[in-house]
Design a protein around this motif. Structure first.
Motif, PDB file in Angstrom:
ATOM      1  N   SER A  38     -28.575  51.683 -64.583  1.00  0.00           N
ATOM      2  CA  SER A  38     -29.743  51.273 -63.102  1.00  0.00           C
ATOM      3  C   SER A  38     -29.729  50.002 -62.995  1.00  0.00           C
ATOM      4  N   VAL A  39     -28.402  49.936 -62.398  1.00  0.00           N
ATOM      5  CA  VAL A  39     -27.384  48.427 -62.386  1.00  0.00           C
ATOM      6  C   VAL A  39     -27.763  48.499 -60.711  1.00  0.00           C
ATOM      7  N   VAL A  62     -20.973  47.780 -61.625  1.00  0.00           N
ATOM      8  CA  VAL A  62     -20.366  47.851 -63.147  1.00  0.00           C
ATOM      9  C   VAL A  62     -19.139  48.977 -62.983  1.00  0.00           C
ATOM     10  N   GLY A  90     -22.522  55.616 -67.012  1.00  0.00           N
ATOM     11  CA  GLY A  90     -23.641  55.425 -67.588  1.00  0.00           C
ATOM     12  C   GLY A  90     -23.405  56.642 -68.201  1.00  0.00           C
ATOM     13  N   THR A 138     -25.044  56.105 -62.647  1.00  0.00           N
ATOM     14  CA  THR A 138     -26.138  56.891 -63.098  1.00  0.00           C
ATOM     15  C   THR A 138     -26.656  55.407 -63.799  1.00  0.00           C
ATOM     16  N   ALA A 165     -30.349  60.247 -67.408  1.00  0.00           N
ATOM     17  CA  ALA A 165     -30.005  61.120 -66.290  1.00  0.00           C
ATOM     18  C   ALA A 165     -28.450  61.353 -66.454  1.00  0.00           C
ATOM     19  N   ASN A 184     -19.259  54.769 -70.080  1.00  0.00           N
ATOM     20  CA  ASN A 184     -20.433  53.771 -70.266  1.00  0.00           C
ATOM     21  C   ASN A 184     -19.924  52.593 -71.381  1.00  0.00           C
ATOM     22  N   GLY A 207     -27.035  57.593 -70.264  1.00  0.00           N
ATOM     23  CA  GLY A 207     -28.234  58.324 -70.403  1.00  0.00           C
ATOM     24  C   GLY A 207     -29.069  59.462 -69.530  1.00  0.00           C
TER      25      GLY A 207
HETATM   26  P1  ATR Z   1     -31.681  57.092 -67.691  1.00  0.00           P
HETATM   27  O1  ATR Z   1     -32.264  58.182 -68.601  1.00  0.00           O
HETATM   28  O2  ATR Z   1     -32.662  57.001 -66.400  1.00  0.00           O
HETATM   29  O3  ATR Z   1     -31.014  57.522 -67.285  1.00  0.00           O
HETATM   30  P2  ATR Z   1     -31.184  55.406 -69.414  1.00  0.00           P
HETATM   31  O4  ATR Z   1     -30.823  56.284 -70.449  1.00  0.00           O
HETATM   32  O5  ATR Z   1     -32.213  53.830 -70.432  1.00  0.00           O
HETATM   33  O6  ATR Z   1     -31.218  55.619 -68.022  1.00  0.00           O
HETATM   34  O7  ATR Z   1     -29.808  54.891 -69.375  1.00  0.00           O
HETATM   35  C1  ATR Z   1     -29.347  53.660 -69.069  1.00  0.00           C
HETATM   36  C2  ATR Z   1     -27.898  53.769 -68.758  1.00  0.00           C
HETATM   37  O8  ATR Z   1     -27.250  52.235 -67.968  1.00  0.00           O
HETATM   38  C3  ATR Z   1     -27.612  53.318 -69.501  1.00  0.00           C
HETATM   39  O9  ATR Z   1     -25.980  53.888 -69.412  1.00  0.00           O
HETATM   40  C4  ATR Z   1     -26.342  52.063 -69.632  1.00  0.00           C
HETATM   41  O10 ATR Z   1     -25.443  51.929 -70.969  1.00  0.00           O
HETATM   42  P3  ATR Z   1     -26.195  51.317 -72.237  1.00  0.00           P
HETATM   43  O11 ATR Z   1     -25.710  52.697 -72.878  1.00  0.00           O
HETATM   44  O12 ATR Z   1     -24.425  50.651 -72.869  1.00  0.00           O
HETATM   45  O13 ATR Z   1     -26.888  50.746 -72.451  1.00  0.00           O
HETATM   46  C5  ATR Z   1     -26.572  51.911 -68.374  1.00  0.00           C
HETATM   47  N1  ATR Z   1     -26.810  49.949 -68.340  1.00  0.00           N
HETATM   48  C6  ATR Z   1     -27.673  50.000 -68.107  1.00  0.00           C
HETATM   49  N2  ATR Z   1     -27.674  48.207 -68.136  1.00  0.00           N
HETATM   50  C7  ATR Z   1     -26.372  47.798 -67.759  1.00  0.00           C
HETATM   51  C8  ATR Z   1     -25.010  47.112 -67.592  1.00  0.00           C
HETATM   52  N3  ATR Z   1     -25.582  46.191 -67.153  1.00  0.00           N
HETATM   53  N4  ATR Z   1     -24.064  47.216 -67.312  1.00  0.00           N
HETATM   54  C9  ATR Z   1     -23.783  48.495 -67.850  1.00  0.00           C
HETATM   55  N5  ATR Z   1     -24.493  49.258 -68.239  1.00  0.00           N
HETATM   56  C10 ATR Z   1     -25.651  49.319 -68.173  1.00  0.00           C
END
Ligand code: ATR
Length: 296
Positions: A205-206, A217, A135, A203, A139, A159, A137
């Protein structure tokens, strides 16, 4: 919960967010004050983006001792503060504001909360370790910065969107050997990193309620069984990733510790007292257990 007795001397802290009603910080901080017999109260403040500047002025005007800052204000709040500490600058976001002698100081306790959870709950330290963060994001960036400052040896940021992983890796590259990789099982570098990682921290949201029945994932069968697998998702506590990692024989770390310990560190910064960590973690765990059946 003990009834709060407010007096003329009661000190006030709180959390700014939009929304804020889901925040578990008031529960943890008020339980901590009560357990130490402190004349403090911790209040949730629903602050809209357009009111953030006025709300921060309110901290000064009302003599609020400090506030936590949550979504969507963690970046925007920075321009209203007098000083920002090194780690928060590296992360580019603030989750704790301390009001000290008329000045507002910004900190970020998210990544350090994760590290304290790691150390207290597993006995492991990131110093010299090869770590994978899944991830990219907010966090992930906070954890990456803390790991870099704590002396991790190698960091892979993985990611779905590679550019975001590259941005996180670049941000910490001066402090740790960091490499971005695509979240793609057919990528040989990703598979190699999965075998070599000693600590894997999920990290994204999956797996978070209400989508908790989707498969992880991370391809768990490619992880070294000696690795520690961490999930920062805490609802449900036993995510599909945690269950699969445990079945593989890995040690695991569930997500509520990061939440409790970021709160404990914020408590210490705001009040100047040592946090009753075990009580904060236990309060959070009990609340999550009580509400988990409702959220399932
Ligand atoms: P936070 O601030 O809580 O870390 P965020 O900034 O919304 O949350 O980040 C969400 C993370 O989850 C990102 O790394 C996102 O991947 P992308 O950058 O490719 O969007 C990842 N994420 C969300 N849904 C996903 C999925 N179905 N498969 C893989 N990664 C996912």
């Amino acid at each position: 919960m003990n009834p709060v007795k407010l007096t003329g001397k009661t000190k006030v802290a709180g959390v700014f967010g939009d929304p804020v009603e889901h925040s578990l910080s008031p529960l943890m901080h008020n339980a901590a004050y009560a357990s130490l017999g402190m004349d403090w109260v911790y209040v949730p403040f629903h602050v809209k983006a357009e009111a953030l500047a006025a709300a921060v002025q309110g901290v000064r005007a009302l003599g609020i001792a400090g506030v936590n800052v949550t979504v969507p204000h963690k970046v925007a709040v920075m321009e209203h503060l007098d000083e920002i500490d090194e780690e928060a600058r590296l992360i580019g976001a603030v989750n704790t504001v301390v009001h000290r002698e008329g000045r507002l100081l910004g900190y970020n306790t998210d990544g350090r909360g994760f590290l304290r959870s790691l150390e207290r709950e597993t006995g492991r330290t990131p110093r010299g370790a090869s770590v994978m963060i899944v991830g990219a994001g907010g966090a992930a960036l906070a954890i990456a910065a803390s790991l870099a400052l704590a002396g991790a040896r190698r960091l892979w940021v993985v990611n779905r969107t590679l550019e975001k992983a590259q941005a996180v890796a670049k941000r910490v590259a001066a402090r740790v050997l960091a490499r971005a990789l695509p979240l793609d099982e057919s990528d040989p570098a990703f598979r190699r990193a999965l075998r070599e990682a000693e600590i894997i921290i999920h990290t994204t949201s999956v797996g978070m309620y209400p989508h908790h029945d989707v498969p992880p994932v991370v391809p768990v069968e490619a992880i070294d069984p000696a690795a520690l697998v961490c999930d920062i998702v805490y609802r449900p506590r036993q995510t599909a990733l945690i269950r699969a990692a445990r079945e593989r024989g890995c040690a695991v770390l569930t997500g509520e510790g990061m939440l409790a310990f970021q709160g404990a560190i914020a408590f210490e910064l705001i009040t100047g007292h040592r946090a009753p960590e075990a009580l904060m973690l236990d309060t959070l765990r009990r609340h999550l257990a009580e509400t988990e059946c409702e959220s399932r």
